[in-house]
Motif scaffolding. Structure first.
Motif, PDB file in Angstrom:
ATOM      1  N   THR A  47     -26.062 -15.586   8.321  1.00  0.00           N
ATOM      2  CA  THR A  47     -26.324 -14.157   8.205  1.00  0.00           C
ATOM      3  C   THR A  47     -25.040 -13.425   7.834  1.00  0.00           C
ATOM      4  O   THR A  47     -23.957 -13.801   8.267  1.00  0.00           O
ATOM      5  CB  THR A  47     -26.870 -13.607   9.540  1.00  0.00           C
ATOM      6  OG1 THR A  47     -28.043 -14.346   9.872  1.00  0.00           O
ATOM      7  CG2 THR A  47     -27.217 -12.145   9.447  1.00  0.00           C
ATOM      8  N   VAL A  48     -25.188 -12.377   7.028  1.00  0.00           N
ATOM      9  CA  VAL A  48     -24.060 -11.522   6.672  1.00  0.00           C
ATOM     10  C   VAL A  48     -24.353 -10.097   7.096  1.00  0.00           C
ATOM     11  O   VAL A  48     -25.508  -9.678   7.199  1.00  0.00           O
ATOM     12  CB  VAL A  48     -23.738 -11.565   5.160  1.00  0.00           C
ATOM     13  CG1 VAL A  48     -23.192 -12.907   4.738  1.00  0.00           C
ATOM     14  CG2 VAL A  48     -24.942 -11.177   4.321  1.00  0.00           C
ATOM     15  N   TYR A  49     -23.278  -9.345   7.353  1.00  0.00           N
ATOM     16  CA  TYR A  49     -23.346  -7.935   7.716  1.00  0.00           C
ATOM     17  C   TYR A  49     -22.650  -7.158   6.605  1.00  0.00           C
ATOM     18  O   TYR A  49     -21.529  -7.494   6.230  1.00  0.00           O
ATOM     19  CB  TYR A  49     -22.641  -7.715   9.061  1.00  0.00           C
ATOM     20  CG  TYR A  49     -22.490  -6.264   9.442  1.00  0.00           C
ATOM     21  CD1 TYR A  49     -23.555  -5.567  10.008  1.00  0.00           C
ATOM     22  CD2 TYR A  49     -21.292  -5.594   9.241  1.00  0.00           C
ATOM     23  CE1 TYR A  49     -23.423  -4.235  10.355  1.00  0.00           C
ATOM     24  CE2 TYR A  49     -21.152  -4.268   9.587  1.00  0.00           C
ATOM     25  CZ  TYR A  49     -22.223  -3.584  10.133  1.00  0.00           C
ATOM     26  OH  TYR A  49     -22.097  -2.267  10.470  1.00  0.00           O
ATOM     27  N   PHE A  50     -23.296  -6.109   6.086  1.00  0.00           N
ATOM     28  CA  PHE A  50     -22.726  -5.312   5.000  1.00  0.00           C
ATOM     29  C   PHE A  50     -21.744  -4.290   5.555  1.00  0.00           C
ATOM     30  O   PHE A  50     -22.132  -3.402   6.317  1.00  0.00           O
ATOM     31  CB  PHE A  50     -23.840  -4.613   4.205  1.00  0.00           C
ATOM     32  CG  PHE A  50     -24.522  -5.518   3.233  1.00  0.00           C
ATOM     33  CD1 PHE A  50     -24.243  -5.445   1.875  1.00  0.00           C
ATOM     34  CD2 PHE A  50     -25.422  -6.473   3.670  1.00  0.00           C
ATOM     35  CE1 PHE A  50     -24.858  -6.299   0.978  1.00  0.00           C
ATOM     36  CE2 PHE A  50     -26.046  -7.326   2.777  1.00  0.00           C
ATOM     37  CZ  PHE A  50     -25.760  -7.245   1.427  1.00  0.00           C
ATOM     38  N   ARG A  72     -24.836  -0.098   3.703  1.00  0.00           N
ATOM     39  CA  ARG A  72     -23.867  -0.447   4.754  1.00  0.00           C
ATOM     40  C   ARG A  72     -24.599  -0.558   6.086  1.00  0.00           C
ATOM     41  O   ARG A  72     -25.502   0.215   6.388  1.00  0.00           O
ATOM     42  CB  ARG A  72     -22.797   0.630   4.824  1.00  0.00           C
ATOM     43  CG  ARG A  72     -21.768   0.377   5.862  1.00  0.00           C
ATOM     44  CD  ARG A  72     -20.770   1.501   5.915  1.00  0.00           C
ATOM     45  NE  ARG A  72     -19.800   1.208   6.952  1.00  0.00           N
ATOM     46  CZ  ARG A  72     -18.645   1.804   7.062  1.00  0.00           C
ATOM     47  NH1 ARG A  72     -18.315   2.760   6.228  1.00  0.00           N
ATOM     48  NH2 ARG A  72     -17.818   1.468   8.019  1.00  0.00           N
ATOM     49  N   GLY A  73     -24.228  -1.551   6.890  1.00  0.00           N
ATOM     50  CA  GLY A  73     -24.846  -1.762   8.187  1.00  0.00           C
ATOM     51  C   GLY A  73     -26.040  -2.710   8.158  1.00  0.00           C
ATOM     52  O   GLY A  73     -26.540  -3.112   9.196  1.00  0.00           O
ATOM     53  N   THR A  74     -26.473  -3.082   6.964  1.00  0.00           N
ATOM     54  CA  THR A  74     -27.596  -4.013   6.816  1.00  0.00           C
ATOM     55  C   THR A  74     -27.167  -5.422   7.192  1.00  0.00           C
ATOM     56  O   THR A  74     -26.033  -5.824   6.918  1.00  0.00           O
ATOM     57  CB  THR A  74     -28.102  -4.013   5.353  1.00  0.00           C
ATOM     58  OG1 THR A  74     -28.499  -2.695   5.004  1.00  0.00           O
ATOM     59  CG2 THR A  74     -29.246  -4.976   5.140  1.00  0.00           C
ATOM     60  N   THR A  75     -28.047  -6.183   7.821  1.00  0.00           N
ATOM     61  CA  THR A  75     -27.818  -7.614   8.014  1.00  0.00           C
ATOM     62  C   THR A  75     -28.823  -8.351   7.145  1.00  0.00           C
ATOM     63  O   THR A  75     -29.944  -7.878   6.924  1.00  0.00           O
ATOM     64  CB  THR A  75     -27.990  -8.043   9.487  1.00  0.00           C
ATOM     65  OG1 THR A  75     -29.286  -7.679   9.937  1.00  0.00           O
ATOM     66  CG2 THR A  75     -26.931  -7.413  10.366  1.00  0.00           C
ATOM     67  N   ALA A  76     -28.405  -9.479   6.616  1.00  0.00           N
ATOM     68  CA  ALA A  76     -29.269 -10.253   5.719  1.00  0.00           C
ATOM     69  C   ALA A  76     -28.951 -11.734   5.850  1.00  0.00           C
ATOM     70  O   ALA A  76     -27.808 -12.116   6.120  1.00  0.00           O
ATOM     71  CB  ALA A  76     -29.059  -9.811   4.278  1.00  0.00           C
ATOM     72  N   SER A  77     -29.965 -12.563   5.651  1.00  0.00           N
ATOM     73  CA  SER A  77     -29.782 -14.019   5.670  1.00  0.00           C
ATOM     74  C   SER A  77     -29.510 -14.494   4.248  1.00  0.00           C
ATOM     75  O   SER A  77     -30.096 -13.997   3.298  1.00  0.00           O
ATOM     76  CB  SER A  77     -31.044 -14.698   6.191  1.00  0.00           C
ATOM     77  OG  SER A  77     -31.273 -14.333   7.525  1.00  0.00           O
ATOM     78  N   VAL A 109     -19.377  -7.918   2.421  1.00  0.00           N
ATOM     79  CA  VAL A 109     -20.056  -8.438   3.601  1.00  0.00           C
ATOM     80  C   VAL A 109     -19.108  -9.258   4.480  1.00  0.00           C
ATOM     81  O   VAL A 109     -18.041  -9.669   4.034  1.00  0.00           O
ATOM     82  CB  VAL A 109     -21.267  -9.336   3.205  1.00  0.00           C
ATOM     83  CG1 VAL A 109     -22.318  -8.548   2.450  1.00  0.00           C
ATOM     84  CG2 VAL A 109     -20.822 -10.535   2.394  1.00  0.00           C
ATOM     85  N   ARG A 110     -19.525  -9.463   5.725  1.00  0.00           N
ATOM     86  CA  ARG A 110     -18.836 -10.371   6.643  1.00  0.00           C
ATOM     87  C   ARG A 110     -19.880 -11.299   7.230  1.00  0.00           C
ATOM     88  O   ARG A 110     -20.976 -10.863   7.594  1.00  0.00           O
ATOM     89  CB  ARG A 110     -18.164  -9.598   7.791  1.00  0.00           C
ATOM     90  CG  ARG A 110     -17.023  -8.705   7.362  1.00  0.00           C
ATOM     91  CD  ARG A 110     -15.856  -9.519   6.800  1.00  0.00           C
ATOM     92  NE  ARG A 110     -14.806  -8.672   6.326  1.00  0.00           N
ATOM     93  CZ  ARG A 110     -14.590  -8.357   5.045  1.00  0.00           C
ATOM     94  NH1 ARG A 110     -15.385  -8.826   4.125  1.00  0.00           N
ATOM     95  NH2 ARG A 110     -13.591  -7.598   4.687  1.00  0.00           N
ATOM     96  N   ARG A 111     -19.533 -12.574   7.318  1.00  0.00           N
ATOM     97  CA  ARG A 111     -20.451 -13.537   7.944  1.00  0.00           C
ATOM     98  C   ARG A 111     -20.476 -13.299   9.445  1.00  0.00           C
ATOM     99  O   ARG A 111     -19.443 -13.081  10.065  1.00  0.00           O
ATOM    100  CB  ARG A 111     -20.020 -14.958   7.629  1.00  0.00           C
ATOM    101  CG  ARG A 111     -20.258 -15.303   6.179  1.00  0.00           C
ATOM    102  CD  ARG A 111     -19.748 -16.644   5.738  1.00  0.00           C
ATOM    103  NE  ARG A 111     -19.730 -17.692   6.739  1.00  0.00           N
ATOM    104  CZ  ARG A 111     -19.492 -18.936   6.467  1.00  0.00           C
ATOM    105  NH1 ARG A 111     -19.257 -19.308   5.226  1.00  0.00           N
ATOM    106  NH2 ARG A 111     -19.471 -19.841   7.405  1.00  0.00           N
TER     107      ARG A 111
END
Length: 112
Positions: A47-50, A72-77, A109-111
């Motif tokens: 998962t990454v965080y924007f 910004r603030g979205t998380t995504a796989s 993004v950040r993992r």
């Protein structure tokens, strides 16, 4: 026919009547450009965080077709990541009901 990398120039007359005498260097070989770095991909999933709003693209280059904005603030796989020929890492995000599948540059993004 080349006998050496240096050729003597006896006399060169320029269009206005000036005369030049000397030695001219010529290249003996052309150095080819460095080969492009190989693309590497890994089918890892996480998962990454924007950390900023980013553009989702259909390929892992900045000039790939734009698909959607991700806030910004979205998380995504993501289903895989690739390092392109320029050494930039891109993550392939999985499709959701509100977003198509696509690629995002690691700088946004950040993992987690």
């Amino acid at each position: 026919m080349r006998s050496s990398a240096l050729r003597s120039l006896a006399t060169l007359t320029l269009g206005v009547g000036l005369t030049f005498s000397g030695t001219v260097a010529t290249a003996s070989a052309v150095t080819p450009a460095a080969p492009a770095a190989a693309v590497t991909c890994d089918p890892g999933s996480a998962t990454v965080y924007f950390i900023d709003t980013a553009q989702l693209r259909n390929g892992y280059y900045s000039d790939a077709k734009f698909l959607a904005w991700v806030g910004r603030g979205t998380t995504a796989s993501y289903s895989e990541w690739c390092k392109n020929k320029y050494g930039n890492v891109w993550y392939h995000l999985k499709k959701t009901t509100s977003r198509p599948a696509g690629w995002v540059y690691e700088g946004y993004v950040r993992r987690i």
